[in-house]
Scaffold this active site. Structure first.
Site, PDB file in Angstrom:
ATOM      1  N   ASP A 199       0.827  -1.203   0.000  1.00  0.00           N
ATOM      2  CA  ASP A 199       0.000   0.000   0.000  1.00  0.00           C
ATOM      3  C   ASP A 199       0.872   1.269   0.000  1.00  0.00           C
ATOM      4  OD1 ASP A 199      -2.476   1.314   0.154  1.00  0.00           O
ATOM      5  OD2 ASP A 199      -3.241  -0.120   1.622  1.00  0.00           O
TER       6      ASP A 199
ATOM      7  N   GLU B 233      -0.778   1.631  -5.227  1.00  0.00           N
ATOM      8  CA  GLU B 233      -0.371   3.044  -5.159  1.00  0.00           C
ATOM      9  C   GLU B 233      -1.502   3.947  -5.614  1.00  0.00           C
ATOM     10  OE1 GLU B 233       1.484   6.352  -7.558  1.00  0.00           O
ATOM     11  OE2 GLU B 233       0.084   4.749  -8.033  1.00  0.00           O
ATOM     12  N   TRP B 234      -2.652   3.348  -5.928  1.00  0.00           N
ATOM     13  CA  TRP B 234      -3.902   4.045  -6.254  1.00  0.00           C
ATOM     14  C   TRP B 234      -3.850   4.858  -7.558  1.00  0.00           C
ATOM     15  CZ3 TRP B 234      -2.528   6.695  -1.151  1.00  0.00           C
ATOM     16  CH2 TRP B 234      -2.579   5.765  -0.105  1.00  0.00           C
ATOM     17  N   GLY B 235      -2.846   4.618  -8.389  1.00  0.00           N
ATOM     18  CA  GLY B 235      -2.776   5.324  -9.671  1.00  0.00           C
ATOM     19  C   GLY B 235      -2.229   6.744  -9.576  1.00  0.00           C
TER      20      GLY B 235
ATOM     21  N   ASP C  97      -9.949   3.611  -3.681  1.00  0.00           N
ATOM     22  CA  ASP C  97     -10.656   2.381  -3.296  1.00  0.00           C
ATOM     23  C   ASP C  97     -12.041   2.265  -3.920  1.00  0.00           C
ATOM     24  OD1 ASP C  97      -8.429   2.072  -1.813  1.00  0.00           O
ATOM     25  OD2 ASP C  97      -9.434   1.991   0.126  1.00  0.00           O
TER      26      ASP C  97
HETATM   27  C1  GLA Z   1      -5.885   1.327   1.182  1.00  0.00           C
HETATM   28  C2  GLA Z   1      -6.038   0.312   0.052  1.00  0.00           C
HETATM   29  C3  GLA Z   1      -7.183  -0.637   0.384  1.00  0.00           C
HETATM   30  C4  GLA Z   1      -6.902  -1.345   1.703  1.00  0.00           C
HETATM   31  C5  GLA Z   1      -6.687  -0.305   2.799  1.00  0.00           C
HETATM   32  C6  GLA Z   1      -6.237  -0.923   4.095  1.00  0.00           C
HETATM   33  O1  GLA Z   1      -6.977   2.176   1.273  1.00  0.00           O
HETATM   34  O2  GLA Z   1      -6.266   0.968  -1.159  1.00  0.00           O
HETATM   35  O3  GLA Z   1      -7.360  -1.583  -0.646  1.00  0.00           O
HETATM   36  O4  GLA Z   1      -5.773  -2.150   1.563  1.00  0.00           O
HETATM   37  O5  GLA Z   1      -5.696   0.645   2.414  1.00  0.00           O
HETATM   38  O6  GLA Z   1      -6.017   0.026   5.083  1.00  0.00           O
END
Ligand code: GLA
Length: 389
Positions: A148, A181-183, A203
């Site tokens: 993450d 890394e969410w992009g 998310d």
């Molecule tokens: C981030 C990730 C999620 C999850 C949470 C856990 O938000 O994007 O998929 O793993 O952390 O805290």
């Protein structure tokens, strides 16, 4: 001076080049992850019961083989030597024993941690501990790491993930590396040699079209995947986040549509529900092998949005092996509509194809005739086109 130059030559490749295990994800990884339903309420029993339920429901045999423990498995502190530890109350048997259990049951063992100083939930993160943590995970028999990006401070994403990727590689244990890394810094542009999949967005939320502070419904995630298809392929997949199929925020048709479109875009199929308590309808979605085969097609091409959608009428297509195509008509509007398709207007249709409806599980005709169907709101029709020789 000479010695210094020699040292540079020896050290440079380690810093610059990324090492990754090849061939671990020829098709998008499949499995289950604890986060979407259980967040921090996880323990050894839940993981074992989930494994049992995945066997009983047929999910394991349909290909869901990674069981991934997300945030919250760690003890609040590292031990005196700096080693990362599991919370002894949640995981009294320890991670090595849990890994052995999963392996015996025919699963692979996945775990979550973070490239920052702490995970998103405040547990110890991996920053500065990459090589020792990688060795710990390898010693537990871990097969998959989701890494993450919370609490990363001023750290550079590419550098951070490369360091952890190299640390995993150095253990010698083949471990799938999932970049979460969410992009933010376009990992599809730099992640290919570092990891096997990378998250492309924030998310997913348990809904069709809601928007929360850090999360959004699958309809918005899908829209943001347009154009990313050229970055995906065997061993390097776009990850539009885990599935919400089976969770309370989606109707069954919305869940079926979500699953269908995730298969079209060759997404990793990580279930995120309570598999111990699912309805037959939900199980039937997860275990529809013909739909899974769209996602897992060996050609390894991510599908794409075919048309410029008007009034929520979307066509998504995916090229498959043996000259086949998957076609998904998606009603991204709140009204149902009648669908009329003249196949000769779709440029990829060259010659005649047999049409099979993958949710009805039957052949419904050929592309020689126009197609007509009713498409309710938020729903899909998912077809496989096979060339008629
Ligand atoms: C981030 C990730 C999620 C999850 C949470 C856990 O938000 O994007 O998929 O793993 O952390 O805290």
């Amino acid at each position: 001076m000479k010695r210094f130059a020699l040292l540079l030559i020896l050290v440079l490749p380690v810093c610059i080049f990324a090492e990754k295990f090849k061939g671990l994800a020829p098709t998008p990884p499949m499995g289950w992850n604890s986060w979407n339903t259980f967040t921090l309420k996880i323990d050894e029993n839940l993981i074992k019961e989930t494994a049992e339920a995945m066997i009983k429901s047929g999910m394991r045999d349909a290909g869901y083989n990674y069981i991934v423990i997300d945030d919250g498995w760690e003890a609040m502190e590292r031990d005196a030597q700096g080693n990362i530890m599991a919370d002894p109350n949640k995981f009294p048997g320890g991670m090595k024993a849990l890994g052995d259990y999963l392996h015996e049951k025919g699963f692979k063992f996945g775990i979550h941690n973070c490239g920052g100083t702490k995970t998103c939930a405040g547990f110890p993160g991996g920053r500065g501990h990459e090589f020792e943590d990688a060795r710990t995970y390898a010693s537990w028999g871990v097969d998959y790491i989701k890494y993450d990006w919370c609490n990363h401070g001023t750290a550079n994403a590419e550098e951070t993930y490369r360091t952890m990727g190299n640390a995993l590689y150095a253990t010698g244990r083949p471990i799938v590396f999932s970049l979460c890394e969410w992009g933010t810094t376009k990992p599809w542009e730099w992640g290919r040699d570092i990891g096997h999949l990378w998250r492309t967005t924030g998310d997913i939320a348990d809904c069709y079209d809601c928007q929360e502070a850090y999360a959004m419904g699958w309809k918005f995630i899908l829209a943001s995947q347009v154009g990313l298809e050229r970055y995906a392929g065997p061993d390097h997949w776009n990850d539009p986040d885990m599935l919400e199929v089976g969770n309370k925020g989606l109707s069954l048709p919305e869940a079926r549509a979500h699953f269908s479109l995730w298969c079209i875009i060759a997404a990793p199929l990580m279930a995120g529900n309570d598999v111990r308590n699912m309805t037959d309808g939900v199980r039937d979605i997860f275990t529809n092998r013909e739909v899974i085969a769209i996602d897992q097609d060996p050609l390894g091409k991510q599908g794409y949005q075919y048309n410029m959608p008007i009034g929520g009428k979307e066509i998504w297509v995916k090229e498959l092996s043996n000259g086949c195509w998957a076609v998904c008509f998606f009603n991204n509007s709140d009204e149902s509509f009648k669908l009329r398709i003249n196949w000769s207007h779709l440029s990829f249709v060259k010659g005649s194809y047999e049409i099979r409806d993958l949710w009805q599980k039957k052949v419904i005709g050929s592309t020689d005739k126009n197609f007509a169907g009713k498409l309710p709101a938020h729903n899909v029709i998912l077809l496989k086109l096979t060339p008629i020789k």
